[in-house]
Design a protein around this motif. Structure first.
Motif, PDB file in Angstrom:
ATOM      1  N   PRO A 348       0.944  -1.340  -0.004  1.00  0.00           N
ATOM      2  CA  PRO A 348       0.064  -0.123  -0.100  1.00  0.00           C
ATOM      3  C   PRO A 348       0.741   1.449   0.012  1.00  0.00           C
ATOM      4  N   VAL A 349      -0.191   2.727  -0.665  1.00  0.00           N
ATOM      5  CA  VAL A 349       0.899   3.389  -0.573  1.00  0.00           C
ATOM      6  C   VAL A 349       1.870   4.134   0.621  1.00  0.00           C
ATOM      7  N   GLU A 350       0.477   4.090   1.688  1.00  0.00           N
ATOM      8  CA  GLU A 350       1.206   4.122   2.471  1.00  0.00           C
ATOM      9  C   GLU A 350       2.159   3.876   3.650  1.00  0.00           C
ATOM     10  N   LEU A 351       2.441   2.491   3.121  1.00  0.00           N
ATOM     11  CA  LEU A 351       3.917   2.254   3.992  1.00  0.00           C
ATOM     12  C   LEU A 351       4.911   1.846   3.134  1.00  0.00           C
ATOM     13  N   ARG A 352       4.898   2.590   1.062  1.00  0.00           N
ATOM     14  CA  ARG A 352       6.056   2.018   1.334  1.00  0.00           C
ATOM     15  C   ARG A 352       7.940   3.418   1.853  1.00  0.00           C
ATOM     16  N   GLY A 353       7.208   4.191   2.939  1.00  0.00           N
ATOM     17  CA  GLY A 353       7.702   4.104   3.274  1.00  0.00           C
ATOM     18  C   GLY A 353       9.106   3.781   4.072  1.00  0.00           C
ATOM     19  N   LYS A 354       8.112   2.667   5.147  1.00  0.00           N
ATOM     20  CA  LYS A 354       8.648   2.150   6.150  1.00  0.00           C
ATOM     21  C   LYS A 354      10.186   1.388   5.519  1.00  0.00           C
ATOM     22  N   LEU A 355      10.385   0.889   4.462  1.00  0.00           N
ATOM     23  CA  LEU A 355      11.572   0.102   4.498  1.00  0.00           C
ATOM     24  C   LEU A 355      12.122   0.248   2.857  1.00  0.00           C
ATOM     25  N   GLU A 356      13.381  -0.009   2.177  1.00  0.00           N
ATOM     26  CA  GLU A 356      13.821   0.110   0.971  1.00  0.00           C
ATOM     27  C   GLU A 356      12.616  -0.887   0.502  1.00  0.00           C
ATOM     28  N   ARG A 357      12.757  -1.083  -1.294  1.00  0.00           N
ATOM     29  CA  ARG A 357      12.591  -2.330  -1.995  1.00  0.00           C
ATOM     30  C   ARG A 357      12.678  -3.562  -1.955  1.00  0.00           C
ATOM     31  N   ALA A 358      13.974  -3.658  -2.291  1.00  0.00           N
ATOM     32  CA  ALA A 358      14.502  -3.938  -1.905  1.00  0.00           C
ATOM     33  C   ALA A 358      14.907  -5.166  -0.370  1.00  0.00           C
ATOM     34  N   GLU A 359      14.764  -4.553   0.904  1.00  0.00           N
ATOM     35  CA  GLU A 359      15.274  -4.992   1.797  1.00  0.00           C
ATOM     36  C   GLU A 359      13.225  -5.690   2.460  1.00  0.00           C
ATOM     37  N   VAL A 360      12.777  -4.797   1.542  1.00  0.00           N
ATOM     38  CA  VAL A 360      10.988  -5.205   1.722  1.00  0.00           C
ATOM     39  C   VAL A 360      10.675  -6.689   1.213  1.00  0.00           C
ATOM     40  N   PHE A 361      11.375  -6.662  -0.378  1.00  0.00           N
ATOM     41  CA  PHE A 361      11.652  -8.037  -0.427  1.00  0.00           C
ATOM     42  C   PHE A 361      11.973  -9.484  -0.022  1.00  0.00           C
ATOM     43  N   HIS A 362      13.217  -9.305   0.580  1.00  0.00           N
ATOM     44  CA  HIS A 362      14.006 -10.233   1.994  1.00  0.00           C
ATOM     45  C   HIS A 362      13.516 -10.438   3.061  1.00  0.00           C
ATOM     46  N   GLN A 363      12.828  -9.321   3.133  1.00  0.00           N
ATOM     47  CA  GLN A 363      12.333  -9.638   3.798  1.00  0.00           C
ATOM     48  C   GLN A 363      10.945 -10.762   4.450  1.00  0.00           C
ATOM     49  N   LEU A 364      10.152 -10.448   2.388  1.00  0.00           N
ATOM     50  CA  LEU A 364       8.943 -10.631   2.760  1.00  0.00           C
ATOM     51  C   LEU A 364       9.502 -12.166   2.588  1.00  0.00           C
ATOM     52  N   LEU A 365      10.273 -13.113   1.754  1.00  0.00           N
ATOM     53  CA  LEU A 365      10.816 -13.997   1.645  1.00  0.00           C
ATOM     54  C   LEU A 365      11.273 -14.226   2.810  1.00  0.00           C
ATOM     55  N   ASP A 366      11.592 -14.237   3.682  1.00  0.00           N
ATOM     56  CA  ASP A 366      11.992 -15.025   5.083  1.00  0.00           C
ATOM     57  C   ASP A 366      10.350 -15.663   5.891  1.00  0.00           C
ATOM     58  N   HIS A 367      10.021 -14.368   5.515  1.00  0.00           N
ATOM     59  CA  HIS A 367       8.329 -14.354   6.492  1.00  0.00           C
ATOM     60  C   HIS A 367       7.237 -15.449   5.533  1.00  0.00           C
ATOM     61  N   ARG A 368       8.010 -15.754   4.475  1.00  0.00           N
ATOM     62  CA  ARG A 368       6.944 -16.414   3.625  1.00  0.00           C
ATOM     63  C   ARG A 368       8.045 -18.114   3.982  1.00  0.00           C
ATOM     64  N   TRP A 369       9.025 -17.821   4.169  1.00  0.00           N
ATOM     65  CA  TRP A 369       9.467 -19.314   4.792  1.00  0.00           C
ATOM     66  C   TRP A 369       9.212 -19.750   6.293  1.00  0.00           C
ATOM     67  N   TYR A 370       9.454 -18.424   7.150  1.00  0.00           N
ATOM     68  CA  TYR A 370       8.032 -18.912   8.319  1.00  0.00           C
ATOM     69  C   TYR A 370       7.441 -19.065   8.062  1.00  0.00           C
ATOM     70  N   MET A 371       5.825 -18.784   7.556  1.00  0.00           N
ATOM     71  CA  MET A 371       5.188 -19.308   7.283  1.00  0.00           C
ATOM     72  C   MET A 371       4.699 -20.762   6.716  1.00  0.00           C
ATOM     73  N   ALA A 372       5.999 -21.617   5.347  1.00  0.00           N
ATOM     74  CA  ALA A 372       5.580 -23.117   4.806  1.00  0.00           C
ATOM     75  C   ALA A 372       6.093 -23.497   6.360  1.00  0.00           C
ATOM     76  N   GLN A 373       7.196 -23.043   7.224  1.00  0.00           N
ATOM     77  CA  GLN A 373       7.454 -23.753   8.281  1.00  0.00           C
ATOM     78  C   GLN A 373       6.305 -23.981   9.095  1.00  0.00           C
ATOM     79  N   ASN A 374       5.905 -23.034   9.346  1.00  0.00           N
ATOM     80  CA  ASN A 374       4.990 -23.359  10.109  1.00  0.00           C
ATOM     81  C   ASN A 374       3.593 -24.265   9.766  1.00  0.00           C
ATOM     82  N   GLN A 375       3.375 -23.492   8.643  1.00  0.00           N
ATOM     83  CA  GLN A 375       2.215 -24.660   8.181  1.00  0.00           C
ATOM     84  C   GLN A 375       2.574 -25.810   7.432  1.00  0.00           C
ATOM     85  N   SER A 376       4.414 -26.120   7.445  1.00  0.00           N
ATOM     86  CA  SER A 376       4.383 -27.773   6.349  1.00  0.00           C
ATOM     87  C   SER A 376       3.346 -27.976   5.109  1.00  0.00           C
TER      88      SER A 376
END
Length: 430
Positions: A348-376
């Motif tokens: 969302p536009v209002e959240l784009r100042g939170k982090l740089e785009r590359a850092e957002v993508f990196h953290q998304l990959l981490d988050h996705r990995w966590y979700m996959a591990q927790n939900q098998s």
């Protein structure tokens, strides 16, 4: 404006004339000042708005302002991570023609953090160690181009998040000196000792204020820069001998240097008279191996660890959906259009100042990995994006304006995409 103001600038920005140079920096009106946290400085430093971005203004002497401006420009030309010099301004005077201090103007490094902003309540040992490791890498880089810093410290450095680590940027160059013939071992050791003592003092200051975790040992952490520096320096500059039957070790050495983010300009390889021993001496060029590959393939400009992480995901995409003989540049363009850009647009536009785009993508990959591990199960990218935005990103503070970000450390294995079909994963609709 009073007096004969002198502005020397690499930028043709007439807005410099609109700032209230006739006032002492501590008397500037609120409408000119940008409210951002800053590190400790022996000089008065304030942030100001200039043509849609933020600049840091430091009051100093005319000689020091010019010297530091010139030095920062030279460091930039040598591709050293540092703040961008905008101008130095002399001949300032107030309305009564009383002289005012000269100033150095540098561009504020967006998404950068002074070390004191890198804690929410207390500075944790792992965060302190990562800061020191980042500073060790920066110190090695400046030493390799013959720059003696002379005042190495956390306060004279800015940090940007870099895929779970930090990248360090030089801020204060007023004590620095470039030597065309390189630095002696004594000069390097002097800088290293300055760093060790300054870091210990800075962490002890935080400790006295109750701003570090109980288990953080300032002396141990400050000694860490010595160990990290020497390990990295040895890896980059030392020669290596091995049997001629172990030639694979040449490629191994190059790979280790690339993993540290350094490229090889040339290798000096010598054999002994009997032809049974091989000795290699690498000639290392500036760091940025993964940065340059990512920029070449996708046009994305990221920090080194971020670039490595994005390239890992790109390589996983290529292995999953690319043909064996598919062109690397074409696959990279496809990954950019079908994976990276849809993720960025989903924020969302209002959240784009939170982090740089590359850092957002990196953290998304981490988050996705966590979700996959927790939900098998494999998590579609669209589902991971929705969860990350709502459960993680929305609760972060904006780092574009540097407001006390959390310091949590996450160490994750390399992301491997698998199990999702192209329709549900790579063709994310926004």
């Amino acid at each position: 404006m009073s007096g004969s103001l002198s502005i020397t600038s690499a930028l043709a920005d007439s807005a410099l004339l609109d700032l209230p140079w006739h006032l002492p920096l501590d008397a500037w009106p609120n409408e000119s000042i940008a409210s951002l946290p800053k590190g400790i400085s022996r000089h008065l430093v304030r942030f100001a708005h200039l043509s849609g971005h933020v600049v840091a203004i430091k009051e100093t002497t005319a000689e020091m302002a010019k010297r530091e401006y010139d030095m920062l420009r030279r460091l930039q030309n040598l591709e050293i991570p540092c703040v961008e010099p905008v101008a130095f301004i002399t001949n300032r005077s107030d309305e009564d023609l009383e002289p005012l201090n000269s100033v150095l103007v540098t561009r504020h490094l967006k998404f950068s953090l002074p070390y004191r902003a890198l804690y929410s309540h207390t500075l944790r040992p792992d965060t302190a160690t990562r800061l020191v490791d980042a500073l060790a890498v920066l110190l090695v880089r400046v030493h390799m181009i013959g720059f003696f810093w002379g005042d190495v410290s956390l306060s004279n450095t800015l940090f940007r998040r870099d895929a779970g680590a930090f990248a360090a940027y030089l801020v204060d160059a007023e004590t620095g000196q470039l030597y065309s013939g390189g630095l002696s071992n004594g000069q390097r050791e002097n800088d290293l000792e300055i760093a060790r003592v300054n870091i210990a003092g800075e962490l002890m200051d935080l400790e006295a204020g109750g701003r570090v975790a109980d288990e953080l040992d300032p002396i141990r952490v400050s000694n860490g820069i010595v160990a990290a520096y020497r390990l990295l320096w040895k890896e980059l500059t030392s020669s290596e001998s091995f049997a001629s039957t172990e030639r694979w070790r040449i490629a191994e050495r190059v790979d280790r240097l690339n993993d540290l983010g350094f490229d090889i300009e040339e290798l000096s390889i010598k054999t002994d008279d009997a032809g049974t021993k091989v000795r290699i001496q690498p000639k290392v060029v500036d760091s940025g191996h993964h940065q340059r590959r990512l920029l070449r393939l996708t046009g994305l400009d990221a920090e080194e660890n971020q670039a490595r992480r994005l390239l890992n995901d790109l390589d996983s995409y290529r292995a999953t959906y690319g043909e064996p003989d598919s062109d690397e540049e074409m696959v990279a363009h496809e990954w950019l259009v079908r994976v990276f850009e849809p993720v960025v647009r989903a924020i969302p536009v209002e959240l784009r100042g939170k982090l740089e785009r590359a850092e957002v993508f990196h953290q998304l990959l981490d988050h996705r990995w966590y979700m996959a591990q927790n939900q098998s199960r494999d998590i579609p990218l669209a589902e991971a994006v929705t969860s990350y935005v709502q459960d993680v990103l929305r609760h972060r503070r904006d780092e574009a304006t540097v407001m006390n970000p959390p310091t949590g450390s996450i160490t994750m294995p390399i992301n491997v995409i698998g199990g999702a079909t192209p329709d549900e994963d790579w063709k994310l609709k926004v």
